[in-house]
Motif scaffolding. Structure first.
Motif, PDB file in Angstrom:
ATOM      1  N   ILE A 341       3.879  38.745  70.493  1.00  0.00           N
ATOM      2  CA  ILE A 341       3.645  39.634  69.358  1.00  0.00           C
ATOM      3  C   ILE A 341       2.777  38.900  68.344  1.00  0.00           C
ATOM      4  CG2 ILE A 341       4.737  40.944  67.488  1.00  0.00           C
ATOM      5  CD1 ILE A 341       7.257  41.107  69.215  1.00  0.00           C
ATOM      6  N   CYS A 342       1.842  39.608  67.747  1.00  0.00           N
ATOM      7  CA  CYS A 342       0.983  38.965  66.753  1.00  0.00           C
ATOM      8  C   CYS A 342       0.631  39.959  65.645  1.00  0.00           C
ATOM      9  CB  CYS A 342      -0.291  38.416  67.401  1.00  0.00           C
ATOM     10  SG  CYS A 342      -1.395  39.675  68.072  1.00  0.00           S
ATOM     11  N   ALA A 343       0.071  39.421  64.568  1.00  0.00           N
ATOM     12  CA  ALA A 343      -0.508  40.239  63.499  1.00  0.00           C
ATOM     13  C   ALA A 343      -2.001  40.347  63.819  1.00  0.00           C
ATOM     14  CB  ALA A 343      -0.289  39.583  62.143  1.00  0.00           C
ATOM     15  N   PRO A 344      -2.468  41.492  64.324  1.00  0.00           N
ATOM     16  CA  PRO A 344      -3.831  41.548  64.869  1.00  0.00           C
ATOM     17  C   PRO A 344      -4.936  41.397  63.839  1.00  0.00           C
ATOM     18  CG  PRO A 344      -2.873  43.748  64.760  1.00  0.00           C
ATOM     19  CD  PRO A 344      -1.775  42.780  64.427  1.00  0.00           C
ATOM     20  N   GLU A 345      -4.606  41.508  62.560  1.00  0.00           N
ATOM     21  CA  GLU A 345      -5.609  41.295  61.519  1.00  0.00           C
ATOM     22  C   GLU A 345      -5.540  39.884  60.941  1.00  0.00           C
ATOM     23  OE1 GLU A 345      -7.809  44.147  60.572  1.00  0.00           O
ATOM     24  OE2 GLU A 345      -6.992  44.408  62.585  1.00  0.00           O
ATOM     25  N   LYS A 346      -4.640  39.063  61.494  1.00  0.00           N
ATOM     26  CA  LYS A 346      -4.472  37.697  60.973  1.00  0.00           C
ATOM     27  C   LYS A 346      -4.305  36.701  62.129  1.00  0.00           C
ATOM     28  CE  LYS A 346      -2.266  39.072  56.601  1.00  0.00           C
ATOM     29  NZ  LYS A 346      -1.105  38.845  55.685  1.00  0.00           N
ATOM     30  N   ILE A 347      -5.139  36.820  63.152  1.00  0.00           N
ATOM     31  CA  ILE A 347      -5.057  35.916  64.293  1.00  0.00           C
ATOM     32  C   ILE A 347      -5.448  34.508  63.854  1.00  0.00           C
ATOM     33  CG2 ILE A 347      -5.982  35.379  66.579  1.00  0.00           C
ATOM     34  CD1 ILE A 347      -4.205  37.815  66.572  1.00  0.00           C
ATOM     35  N   GLY A 348      -4.641  33.550  64.252  1.00  0.00           N
ATOM     36  CA  GLY A 348      -4.948  32.167  63.921  1.00  0.00           C
ATOM     37  C   GLY A 348      -4.366  31.700  62.617  1.00  0.00           C
ATOM     38  N   GLY A 349      -3.775  32.610  61.852  1.00  0.00           N
ATOM     39  CA  GLY A 349      -3.140  32.206  60.606  1.00  0.00           C
ATOM     40  C   GLY A 349      -1.836  31.486  60.879  1.00  0.00           C
ATOM     41  N   GLU A 350      -1.505  30.540  60.043  1.00  0.00           N
ATOM     42  CA  GLU A 350      -0.269  29.790  60.229  1.00  0.00           C
ATOM     43  C   GLU A 350       0.937  30.690  59.970  1.00  0.00           C
ATOM     44  OE1 GLU A 350       0.289  26.661  61.281  1.00  0.00           O
ATOM     45  OE2 GLU A 350      -1.851  26.594  61.703  1.00  0.00           O
ATOM     46  N   PRO A 351       1.933  30.678  60.864  1.00  0.00           N
ATOM     47  CA  PRO A 351       3.149  31.454  60.596  1.00  0.00           C
ATOM     48  C   PRO A 351       3.820  30.944  59.324  1.00  0.00           C
ATOM     49  CG  PRO A 351       3.070  30.721  62.890  1.00  0.00           C
ATOM     50  CD  PRO A 351       1.975  30.001  62.162  1.00  0.00           C
ATOM     51  N   VAL A 352       4.243  31.862  58.498  1.00  0.00           N
ATOM     52  CA  VAL A 352       4.860  31.449  57.239  1.00  0.00           C
ATOM     53  C   VAL A 352       6.300  31.913  57.121  1.00  0.00           C
ATOM     54  CG1 VAL A 352       2.668  31.336  56.001  1.00  0.00           C
ATOM     55  CG2 VAL A 352       3.936  33.484  56.056  1.00  0.00           C
ATOM     56  N   GLU A 353       6.752  32.781  58.024  1.00  0.00           N
ATOM     57  CA  GLU A 353       8.134  33.227  57.934  1.00  0.00           C
ATOM     58  C   GLU A 353       8.618  33.731  59.291  1.00  0.00           C
ATOM     59  OE1 GLU A 353       8.557  36.424  55.193  1.00  0.00           O
ATOM     60  OE2 GLU A 353       7.135  37.741  56.214  1.00  0.00           O
ATOM     61  N   GLU A 354       9.919  33.875  59.382  1.00  0.00           N
ATOM     62  CA  GLU A 354      10.565  34.373  60.593  1.00  0.00           C
ATOM     63  C   GLU A 354      11.075  35.779  60.297  1.00  0.00           C
ATOM     64  OE1 GLU A 354      13.015  31.618  63.451  1.00  0.00           O
ATOM     65  OE2 GLU A 354      14.391  32.608  62.073  1.00  0.00           O
ATOM     66  N   VAL A 355      10.693  36.748  61.136  1.00  0.00           N
ATOM     67  CA  VAL A 355      11.042  38.140  60.856  1.00  0.00           C
ATOM     68  C   VAL A 355      11.628  38.802  62.092  1.00  0.00           C
ATOM     69  CG1 VAL A 355       9.235  38.363  59.110  1.00  0.00           C
ATOM     70  CG2 VAL A 355       8.730  39.003  61.477  1.00  0.00           C
ATOM     71  N   ASN A 356      12.375  39.873  61.849  1.00  0.00           N
ATOM     72  CA  ASN A 356      12.865  40.748  62.906  1.00  0.00           C
ATOM     73  C   ASN A 356      12.042  42.027  62.859  1.00  0.00           C
ATOM     74  OD1 ASN A 356      15.326  39.155  63.725  1.00  0.00           O
ATOM     75  ND2 ASN A 356      15.787  39.484  61.564  1.00  0.00           N
ATOM     76  N   LEU A 357      11.539  42.445  64.016  1.00  0.00           N
ATOM     77  CA  LEU A 357      10.683  43.621  64.103  1.00  0.00           C
ATOM     78  C   LEU A 357      11.472  44.747  64.745  1.00  0.00           C
ATOM     79  CD1 LEU A 357       7.580  41.684  65.410  1.00  0.00           C
ATOM     80  CD2 LEU A 357       7.838  42.640  63.123  1.00  0.00           C
ATOM     81  N   VAL A 358      11.773  45.780  63.967  1.00  0.00           N
ATOM     82  CA  VAL A 358      12.606  46.873  64.462  1.00  0.00           C
ATOM     83  C   VAL A 358      11.844  48.181  64.301  1.00  0.00           C
ATOM     84  CG1 VAL A 358      14.718  45.639  63.877  1.00  0.00           C
ATOM     85  CG2 VAL A 358      13.737  47.225  62.222  1.00  0.00           C
ATOM     86  N   GLY A 359      12.236  49.161  65.126  1.00  0.00           N
ATOM     87  CA  GLY A 359      11.593  50.460  65.091  1.00  0.00           C
ATOM     88  C   GLY A 359      12.322  51.441  64.199  1.00  0.00           C
ATOM     89  N   PRO A 360      11.910  52.707  64.240  1.00  0.00           N
ATOM     90  CA  PRO A 360      12.460  53.712  63.337  1.00  0.00           C
ATOM     91  C   PRO A 360      13.686  54.438  63.880  1.00  0.00           C
ATOM     92  CG  PRO A 360      10.629  54.671  64.529  1.00  0.00           C
ATOM     93  CD  PRO A 360      10.743  53.249  65.000  1.00  0.00           C
ATOM     94  N   LEU A 361      14.109  54.100  65.108  1.00  0.00           N
ATOM     95  CA  LEU A 361      15.193  54.850  65.735  1.00  0.00           C
ATOM     96  C   LEU A 361      16.556  54.431  65.199  1.00  0.00           C
ATOM     97  CD1 LEU A 361      14.081  54.893  69.485  1.00  0.00           C
ATOM     98  CD2 LEU A 361      13.342  56.368  67.604  1.00  0.00           C
TER      99      LEU A 361
END
Length: 421
Positions: A341-361
Motif C-alpha cells: 500500500i502506498c500514497a500515490p501522490e507521495k512516492i518516496g516520501g519518508e513514512p512519518v506515522e503508522e495508520v490503520n486503513l479501513v473502509g466504509p462498511l
C-alpha cells in the motif's frame, strides 16, 4: 521494515515528481475522470510481465492467459494481440474470450462443475479442449456432442498424486474436487472407444497457485511430465497437448521476494529435453493469470475521515472489502497480512506515522491495512493498494451493503516512458 513486495512492484511503474504514474497518468488525473474508488490497469506493466515470461520459457511452450484472474474485455483483447491462448472456467468467460476475437482452438475450459448448457456452448464453439474433471462429465460430454452432431475435443484434468509445495492455493494432491485422481486415469483412457463423439486431446495438470519458489514449480512440472509419460501406453492416440498449469506467484507481503521466473524457464527447458523423445509432437502449455496481470492493477481510494482511537490513527476510506476482498484478507489468507500500500501522490516520501486503513462498511472485516507506515494523509488524500490486477474487481462482494461500484480504467503508457524523479 522495508516492504519488499512494494519495492519490487514499483520497479515496474513510472514515477514522476513523487507521483505514481499509471499508463502515464497520475492517480489524481484518473480520479478526476472516473471518481473514487477505482481500479486502474497499466497495460505497460502487463506487457513487461508477458515479455519477461515469454523470454524465460522455452520457445516451444505456449502461454495461455487464465481469464478468471481478470476478465476485463480490454485485457483479454490485449493478451489475444500478444498471441496468448486462453483458459476459461465458465460459459460467461468463454463468451468474453470469443467476443474478443480469440481463436476457439486456443481455448481450454476447466472447472469441476460444468453445466450441460456450458458443455454445449463449448462444443458449438469448437474449443481446443474441454478439460474434463470426472467420469460423469465424460459421459455427459459424449452425449451432448452426439446431440450436436460434433466431435468434442477433451483433455483429462489430472488430480496429481503430489502437491505443489509452498503454493497459496493447492489445486491438486490428496482428495480434491478438481480433476481425476492420477491412479484412475489409465482406466478412463481405456474407455475412450466407448465415447464415439469425443476426441482425446491430452492432459491438464495444475497442482497449485501463487508460488514464489522456482524449485517447487519445476518439481511440480517434473511430476506432471512423469505422470503423462506413465499414461502414454494407455492413450487412444498420442496427446496433442499437455497443459502444465502455472502457479507462478507474485510478491504480496513485506517479506516476499519476486519469483525467479528465469530459473523456472531453465528448469522446464531441461525437463523438456528429457521428455521430448516420449512425446515429440505434443504441444506444451502453461496457464497463468496472476503473474501477468496482478501487478499491473492498482486499487485507489480516497480518505474520507482521519480519526484517532486510543492512541491509534485510523484513515477511513471510501473503498474497502466490498471492492477488494483479497486485500482485506478474505480471499485465501489464513492470517491477515498487508498487501503493498502506498500514497500515490507521495512516492518516496519518508513514512512519518503508522495508520490503520479501513473502509466504509459496518463490519470489522473491512480493513485494507493494519499499522501501515505512511506519510501523513488527511481527508481527500489518495491511497493506492497495489497487486490489484488479479482477483480484485470480479472476486469481491461488490453488492454488499449497497455501496457504489468502483470505476475501472485500462491504460497504457506511451512507449519509451521510463521511471523518473
Amino acid at each position: 521494515m522495508e516492504h519488499k513486495a512494494l519495492s519490487s512492484i514499483l520497479r515496474y511503474f513510472a514515477v514522476r515528481d513523487g507521483r505514481l504514474l499509471i499508463g502515464g497518468r497520475t492517480c489524481a488525473e484518473i480520479a478526476a475522470e472516473v471518481g473514487t474508488p477505482f481500479y486502474a490497469y497499466d497495460l505497460g506493466v502487463a506487457r513487461k510481465k508477458y515479455e519477461r515470461l515469454r523470454a524465460a520459457l522455452p520457445d516451444e511452450v505456449e502461454i495461455h492467459y487464465a481469464v478468471k484472474a481478470n476478465p476485463h474485455p480490454e485485457i483479454v483483447r490485449f493478451f489475444r494481440d500478444l498471441g496468448c491462448g486462453f483458459d476459461v472456467a465458465s460459459a460467461g468467460e468463454l463468451r468474453v474470450v470469443l467476443d474478443a476475437g480469440a481463436n476457439p482452438a486456443a481455448v481450454g475450459f476447466a472447472g469441476p462443475g460444468k453445466r450441460e448448457f456450458e458443455i454445449r456452448e463449448a462444443c458449438r464453439a469448437g474449443i481446443g479442449s474441454l478439460n474434463v474433471e470426472s467420469e460423469a462429465e465424460l459421459e455427459l460430454a459424449d452425449r451432448i456432442a452426439g446431440e450436436e452432431g460434433r466431435r468434442l475435443r477433451v483433455a483429462i484434468r489430472v488430480n496429481p498424486a503430489y502437491e505443489l509445495v509452498g503454493s497459496g492455493m493447492k489445486m491438486g494432491g490428496g482428495p480434491k474436487p478438481f480433476g481425476i485422481d492420477q491412479e484412475n486415469v489409465p482406466r478412463l483412457l481405456a474407455r475412450f472407444p466407448e465415447w464415439p463423439n469425443l476426441g482425446f486431446a491430452g492432459f491438464h495438470i495444475f497442482a497449485g497457485s501463487q508460488n514464489l519458489r522456482a524449485e517447487a514449480i519445476v518439481a511440480a512440472f517434473e511430476g506432471a511430465l512423469s505422470a503423462v509419460a506413465s499414461f502414454l501406453p494407455h492413450c487412444p492416440n498420442a496427446p496433442e497437448l499437455v497443459n502444465l498449469g502455472g502457479g507462478f506467484g507474485i510478491p504480496h507481503y513485506a517479506a516476499d521476494n519476486e519469483l525467479d521466473i528465469e530459473a523456472v524457464g531453465a528448469g522446464l527447458g531441461e525437463l523438456l529435453e528429457r521428455h521430448r523423445p516420449e512425446m515429440p509432437r505434443t504441444r506444451l502449455v502453461v496457464e497463468t493469470g496472476r503473474y501477468l496481470v496482478g501487478e499491473c492493477g492498482v486499487y485507489v481510494c480516497r480518505v474520507l475521515y482521519r480519526k484517532e482511537s486510543r492512541g491509534q490513527v485510523f484513515l477511513v476510506l471510501d473503498g474497502g472489502l466490498h471492492h477488494n476482498q483479497a486485500a482485506c484478507g478474505n480471499f485465501g489468507q489464513v492470517i491477515k497480512r498487508n498487501f503493498p500500500i502506498c500514497a500515490p501522490e507521495k512516492i518516496g516520501g519518508e513514512p512519518v506515522e503508522e495508520v490503520n486503513l479501513v473502509g466504509p462498511l459496518c463490519t470489522p472485516l473491512d480493513r485494507l491495512g493494519s499499522k501501515v507506515e505512511m506519510p501523513r494523509l488527511d481527508a481527500g488524500a489518495l491511497v493506492a493498494v497495489m497487486v490489484a490486477g488479479a482477483y480484485g474487481f470480479t472476486a469481491s462482494p461488490r453488492s454488499f451493503l449497497g455501496h457504489p461500484e468502483p470505476g475501472e480504467a485500462v491504460v497504457e503508457p506511451p512507449r519509451r516512458q521510463g521511471r523518473q524523479g
